[in-house]
Design a protein around this motif. Structure first.
Motif, PDB file in Angstrom:
ATOM      1  N   GLU A   1     -31.532 -53.728  21.294  1.00 64.46           N
ATOM      2  CA  GLU A   1     -31.977 -52.894  20.184  1.00 64.46           C
ATOM      3  C   GLU A   1     -31.593 -53.444  18.815  1.00 64.46           C
ATOM      4  O   GLU A   1     -32.334 -53.277  17.841  1.00 64.46           O
ATOM      5  CB  GLU A   1     -31.419 -51.476  20.348  1.00 64.46           C
ATOM      6  CG  GLU A   1     -31.948 -50.756  21.582  1.00 64.46           C
ATOM      7  CD  GLU A   1     -31.356 -49.365  21.740  1.00 64.46           C
ATOM      8  OE1 GLU A   1     -30.449 -49.012  20.959  1.00 64.46           O
ATOM      9  OE2 GLU A   1     -31.805 -48.639  22.651  1.00 64.46           O
ATOM     10  N   THR A   2     -30.411 -54.073  18.716  1.00 67.28           N
ATOM     11  CA  THR A   2     -29.939 -54.593  17.418  1.00 67.28           C
ATOM     12  C   THR A   2     -29.368 -55.995  17.616  1.00 67.28           C
ATOM     13  O   THR A   2     -28.169 -56.211  17.426  1.00 67.28           O
ATOM     14  CB  THR A   2     -28.864 -53.664  16.817  1.00 67.28           C
ATOM     15  OG1 THR A   2     -27.805 -53.499  17.777  1.00 67.28           O
ATOM     16  CG2 THR A   2     -29.440 -52.310  16.456  1.00 67.28           C
ATOM     17  N   PRO A   3     -30.194 -56.965  18.002  1.00 71.60           N
ATOM     18  CA  PRO A   3     -29.685 -58.290  18.354  1.00 71.60           C
ATOM     19  C   PRO A   3     -28.943 -59.001  17.226  1.00 71.60           C
ATOM     20  O   PRO A   3     -27.968 -59.715  17.478  1.00 71.60           O
ATOM     21  CB  PRO A   3     -30.943 -59.059  18.751  1.00 71.60           C
ATOM     22  CG  PRO A   3     -32.071 -58.328  18.106  1.00 71.60           C
ATOM     23  CD  PRO A   3     -31.665 -56.890  18.116  1.00 71.60           C
ATOM     24  N   ALA A   4     -29.382 -58.814  15.987  1.00 70.28           N
ATOM     25  CA  ALA A   4     -28.781 -59.554  14.868  1.00 70.28           C
ATOM     26  C   ALA A   4     -27.602 -58.827  14.241  1.00 70.28           C
ATOM     27  O   ALA A   4     -26.918 -59.380  13.363  1.00 70.28           O
ATOM     28  CB  ALA A   4     -29.841 -59.829  13.803  1.00 70.28           C
ATOM     29  N   LEU A   5     -27.327 -57.592  14.693  1.00 71.46           N
ATOM     30  CA  LEU A   5     -26.216 -56.826  14.129  1.00 71.46           C
ATOM     31  C   LEU A   5     -24.886 -57.480  14.504  1.00 71.46           C
ATOM     32  O   LEU A   5     -24.681 -57.890  15.655  1.00 71.46           O
ATOM     33  CB  LEU A   5     -26.250 -55.393  14.658  1.00 71.46           C
ATOM     34  CG  LEU A   5     -25.155 -54.444  14.140  1.00 71.46           C
ATOM     35  CD1 LEU A   5     -25.390 -54.128  12.666  1.00 71.46           C
ATOM     36  CD2 LEU A   5     -25.153 -53.145  14.959  1.00 71.46           C
TER      37      LEU A   5
ATOM     38  N   LEU B   1     -12.314 -53.329  23.461  1.00 68.70           N
ATOM     39  CA  LEU B   1     -13.246 -53.327  24.590  1.00 68.70           C
ATOM     40  C   LEU B   1     -14.064 -52.042  24.655  1.00 68.70           C
ATOM     41  O   LEU B   1     -15.075 -51.975  25.347  1.00 68.70           O
ATOM     42  CB  LEU B   1     -12.479 -53.537  25.900  1.00 68.70           C
ATOM     43  CG  LEU B   1     -11.689 -54.849  26.008  1.00 68.70           C
ATOM     44  CD1 LEU B   1     -11.014 -54.946  27.365  1.00 68.70           C
ATOM     45  CD2 LEU B   1     -12.584 -56.055  25.775  1.00 68.70           C
ATOM     46  N   PHE B   2     -13.634 -50.997  23.931  1.00 67.65           N
ATOM     47  CA  PHE B   2     -14.405 -49.757  23.873  1.00 67.65           C
ATOM     48  C   PHE B   2     -15.563 -49.849  22.882  1.00 67.65           C
ATOM     49  O   PHE B   2     -16.497 -49.047  22.931  1.00 67.65           O
ATOM     50  CB  PHE B   2     -13.520 -48.579  23.451  1.00 67.65           C
ATOM     51  CG  PHE B   2     -12.443 -48.222  24.435  1.00 67.65           C
ATOM     52  CD1 PHE B   2     -12.643 -48.349  25.798  1.00 67.65           C
ATOM     53  CD2 PHE B   2     -11.223 -47.738  23.997  1.00 67.65           C
ATOM     54  CE1 PHE B   2     -11.648 -48.010  26.711  1.00 67.65           C
ATOM     55  CE2 PHE B   2     -10.224 -47.394  24.897  1.00 67.65           C
ATOM     56  CZ  PHE B   2     -10.435 -47.533  26.250  1.00 67.65           C
ATOM     57  N   ASP B   3     -15.492 -50.778  21.942  1.00 66.03           N
ATOM     58  CA  ASP B   3     -16.436 -50.791  20.822  1.00 66.03           C
ATOM     59  C   ASP B   3     -17.907 -50.896  21.233  1.00 66.03           C
ATOM     60  O   ASP B   3     -18.758 -50.254  20.603  1.00 66.03           O
ATOM     61  CB  ASP B   3     -16.066 -51.884  19.829  1.00 66.03           C
ATOM     62  CG  ASP B   3     -14.831 -51.519  18.995  1.00 66.03           C
ATOM     63  OD1 ASP B   3     -14.582 -50.313  18.827  1.00 66.03           O
ATOM     64  OD2 ASP B   3     -14.119 -52.428  18.532  1.00 66.03           O
ATOM     65  N   PRO B   4     -18.277 -51.692  22.251  1.00 62.19           N
ATOM     66  CA  PRO B   4     -19.692 -51.705  22.645  1.00 62.19           C
ATOM     67  C   PRO B   4     -20.202 -50.330  23.076  1.00 62.19           C
ATOM     68  O   PRO B   4     -21.337 -49.957  22.770  1.00 62.19           O
ATOM     69  CB  PRO B   4     -19.727 -52.701  23.811  1.00 62.19           C
ATOM     70  CG  PRO B   4     -18.572 -53.608  23.554  1.00 62.19           C
ATOM     71  CD  PRO B   4     -17.506 -52.715  22.981  1.00 62.19           C
ATOM     72  N   PHE B   5     -19.359 -49.572  23.780  1.00 59.55           N
ATOM     73  CA  PHE B   5     -19.756 -48.225  24.199  1.00 59.55           C
ATOM     74  C   PHE B   5     -19.889 -47.309  22.989  1.00 59.55           C
ATOM     75  O   PHE B   5     -20.774 -46.449  22.940  1.00 59.55           O
ATOM     76  CB  PHE B   5     -18.723 -47.663  25.181  1.00 59.55           C
ATOM     77  CG  PHE B   5     -19.043 -46.284  25.682  1.00 59.55           C
ATOM     78  CD1 PHE B   5     -19.966 -46.094  26.702  1.00 59.55           C
ATOM     79  CD2 PHE B   5     -18.431 -45.171  25.131  1.00 59.55           C
ATOM     80  CE1 PHE B   5     -20.268 -44.817  27.165  1.00 59.55           C
ATOM     81  CE2 PHE B   5     -18.720 -43.899  25.580  1.00 59.55           C
ATOM     82  CZ  PHE B   5     -19.646 -43.716  26.601  1.00 59.55           C
ATOM     83  N   TRP B   6     -19.000 -47.486  22.014  1.00 53.89           N
ATOM     84  CA  TRP B   6     -19.056 -46.672  20.800  1.00 53.89           C
ATOM     85  C   TRP B   6     -20.153 -47.136  19.848  1.00 53.89           C
ATOM     86  O   TRP B   6     -20.434 -46.461  18.864  1.00 53.89           O
ATOM     87  CB  TRP B   6     -17.713 -46.722  20.073  1.00 53.89           C
ATOM     88  CG  TRP B   6     -16.584 -46.059  20.786  1.00 53.89           C
ATOM     89  CD1 TRP B   6     -16.659 -45.136  21.781  1.00 53.89           C
ATOM     90  CD2 TRP B   6     -15.185 -46.270  20.549  1.00 53.89           C
ATOM     91  NE1 TRP B   6     -15.395 -44.754  22.181  1.00 53.89           N
ATOM     92  CE2 TRP B   6     -14.469 -45.433  21.441  1.00 53.89           C
ATOM     93  CE3 TRP B   6     -14.464 -47.066  19.673  1.00 53.89           C
ATOM     94  CZ2 TRP B   6     -13.080 -45.386  21.476  1.00 53.89           C
ATOM     95  CZ3 TRP B   6     -13.074 -47.027  19.702  1.00 53.89           C
ATOM     96  CH2 TRP B   6     -12.389 -46.193  20.599  1.00 53.89           C
ATOM     97  N   GLU B   7     -20.717 -48.328  20.114  1.00 50.93           N
ATOM     98  CA  GLU B   7     -21.719 -48.936  19.224  1.00 50.93           C
ATOM     99  C   GLU B   7     -21.145 -49.166  17.833  1.00 50.93           C
ATOM    100  O   GLU B   7     -21.793 -48.926  16.807  1.00 50.93           O
ATOM    101  CB  GLU B   7     -22.982 -48.074  19.153  1.00 50.93           C
ATOM    102  CG  GLU B   7     -23.680 -47.899  20.504  1.00 50.93           C
ATOM    103  CD  GLU B   7     -24.941 -47.065  20.424  1.00 50.93           C
ATOM    104  OE1 GLU B   7     -25.913 -47.545  19.798  1.00 50.93           O
ATOM    105  OE2 GLU B   7     -24.937 -45.945  20.968  1.00 50.93           O
ATOM    106  N   THR B   8     -19.914 -49.651  17.803  1.00 52.97           N
ATOM    107  CA  THR B   8     -19.228 -49.960  16.553  1.00 52.97           C
ATOM    108  C   THR B   8     -18.951 -51.452  16.459  1.00 52.97           C
ATOM    109  O   THR B   8     -18.910 -52.159  17.472  1.00 52.97           O
ATOM    110  CB  THR B   8     -17.908 -49.180  16.438  1.00 52.97           C
ATOM    111  OG1 THR B   8     -17.086 -49.479  17.575  1.00 52.97           O
ATOM    112  CG2 THR B   8     -18.146 -47.688  16.399  1.00 52.97           C
TER     113      THR B   8
END
Length: 542
Positions: free
Chosen positions: A17-21, A216-223
């Protein structure tokens, strides 16, 4: 909780969804969402090719940054089990943890591999050595060269099941020998989901990760993860100017900071009239956070921002939480010596308080429970609570209570009580209580009284002699500005102050220490075992 290994699915979702982010920023480089997904796919394929799969263990000793994230998620994707050991626990303890975990692979920076060779880390078990970065002659495979050979496409093998082992995370050893805590995928996801919901973490935020494991939580949080330029093994020595510059550069919205780190940053910030307008929430844990540190830190934040002091342990996180506004209000309402309020349990966690005993408990029984207002030992269970240690059956007997319905309660080893409003109060570690002929004293309750004195930086209760006839001694570390003060006069003042409180009964001896020994991980938790030995020697010498 959904039957999903949501962390890995979140990686793929963000990449699509946000490849360049930007997913990660650090002094060692940055990664986009697409790069994290692609490189961890390459890593998973490379690791499988080397034989790392099906629960095989791999020790991870890599500087926080892009390589650490790629390796960690690559290992999880290929079905291997990362072994996380705090590098600051000391060489001897580190070797003991490695020997106990018996990893088949060792990932590390060149200096870590040098330590492995010279000190014999994993000598009997490690067969695969991978160097973060390029290859290093005679030491192992270079990570970068391994990745170049593999496809970035998503692996087609089956994702791990929720109750499969996701990682083995060793405790810091600050309250006893380091033990490997078995993290399942269910537990890992539950921790991430509970924190996201409780603290209102939203996609697009920026996480300043001074405690790398939480990244390691950040991908789940989308942060977005930001690793600052600091020595992660010594947060109490952080450069506050550089950390504040990093917060402002990346507009960090939340951060974790040990009490020692926040003390250093807030002192610098207050002195230089600094504000941190981007921060919406600050988390601090690992040891009780002094209210003076909370007040100073709050002064750096914008209106509406919150400081949260969640309670938990490596085996169970989070359990409860409270924010700084309620803490400061309670200070005005509740007398010293009441303990430290740790708030209320989070949804999904069940906390029971049982009578105090050092013996194993073979099966749960409701007769173990104590009434509200009575100090006992905290026990917890929920999806975010580990059910066993790795290869530590004796520790399991002491810390776990099985129930007839299959539930396993974890004994926190912490003492406290529940008040009439459902709030939890922490009174000290079970192992730190002092047992006298006239009853027990609890460390945090007694120390809260002594810490009122303006000359006291921190205090620590110690017991001299054998149970049940210990003599309580209060150890005092002075504020730097108070050093040189008349100690005889200060001793009289402290004894007069403490004499008014039942939680300090029989404390007649005070010792002054130049600087308490503290834990490596947070630089805040007092190493009371060492301090007790010192107090006993001092008492005998005098």
């Amino acid at each position: 909780m959904p039957e999903t290994t949501g962390i890995l699915e979140s990686l793929a979702k963000r990449a699509a969804e946000t490849p360049a982010l930007t997913a990660l920023n650090s002094p060692r480089g940055s990664l986009t969402c697409q790069e994290v997904e692609a490189q961890s796919n390459q890593a998973a394929r490379a690791f499988r090719r080397l034989g790392l799969k099906d629960g095989r263990r791999a020790a991870l000793l890599v500087t926080p940054g892009p390589e650490m994230i790629v390796i960690a998620f690559g290992l999880i994707k290929c079905g291997a089990v990362p072994v996380m050991i705090d590098p600051g626990i000391g060489r001897k303890n580190f070797k003991a943890c490695i020997d106990e975990a018996s990893p088949e692979a060792f990932f590390g920076i060149p200096a870590a591999h040098l330590g492995r060779v010279l000190l014999g880390w994993g000598k009997k078990s490690v067969k695969i050595n991978i160097v973060a970065g390029t290859s290093f002659p005679g030491i192992g495979y270079g990570l970068s060269s391994l990745l170049r050979r593999e496809s970035p496409d998503s692996p087609d093998w089956i994702l791990p099941a929720p109750d499969d082992t996701a990682a083995i995370v060793f405790t810091s050893g600050s309250t006893g020998p380091s033990k490997g805590v078995i993290y399942t995928h269910r537990m890992f996801l539950a921790e991430a989901a509970m924190q996201k919901e409780q603290f209102g973490i939203r996609p697009g935020e920026v996480d300043l990760a001074t405690f790398p494991l939480f990244a390691l939580f950040d991908p789940f949080w989308e942060t977005t993860t930001v690793f600052p330029d600091m020595d992660f093994t010594r947060p109490g020595k952080v450069n506050p100017r550089k950390l504040i510059a990093t917060i402002n550069k990346y507009s960090a919205t939340h951060m974790f900071g040990s009490p020692a780190l926040l003390n250093r940053v807030s002192l610098y910030g207050e002195k230089n009239n600094i504000k941190l307008p981007s921060l919406r929430r600050v988390f601090s844990a690992g040891a009780p956070v002094p209210l003076s540190v909370i007040k100073r830190t709050a002064g750096l934040l914008s209106p509406g921002a919150k400081i949260h002091t969640p309670y938990g342990a490596t085996e169970a996180l989070p359990v409860s939480t409270i924010d700084h506004e309620e803490l400061l209000r309670l200070k005005e309402e509740v007398p010293p010596g009441s303990g430290t309020c740790i708030g209320r349990c989070l949804p999904g966690v069940t906390l029971d308080i049982i009578r105090i005993t050092d013996d194993p408990i073979s099966a749960w029984d409701d007769s173990l429970l104590v009434e509200d207002g009575t100090v006992g030992e905290f026990t917890v269970h929920g999806d975010n609570v580990s059910k066993q240690y790795y290869r530590r059956p004796d520790a399991d007997k002491l810390a776990k209570i099985p129930s007839a319905d299959g539930t396993v309660r974890h004994r926190m080893g912490d003492l406290g009580y529940r008040d009439s409003e459902g709030r939890l109060w922490f009174c000290g570690r079970k192992s730190h209580r002092v047992t006298t002929s006239s009853g027990e004293l609890y460390s945090v309750m007694a120390e809260g009284v002594f810490n009122q004195h303006p000359a006291v930086f921190r205090s620590a209760l110690a017991g001299i002699g054998r149970v049940p006839d210990q003599a309580p001694v209060m150890c005092i570390e002075l504020h730097k500005k108070a050093r040189g003060i008349n100690l005889e006069k200060l001793t009289r003042e402290l004894l007069e102050l403490s004499g008014e409180y039942a939680c300090c009964r029989r404390i007649e001896k005070i010792l002054f220490h130049p600087g308490f020994p503290v834990d490596i991980r947070h630089n805040s938790k007092i190493s009371r075992e060492k301090l007790s030995l010192w107090a006993e020697k001092e008492t005998r010498g005098k």
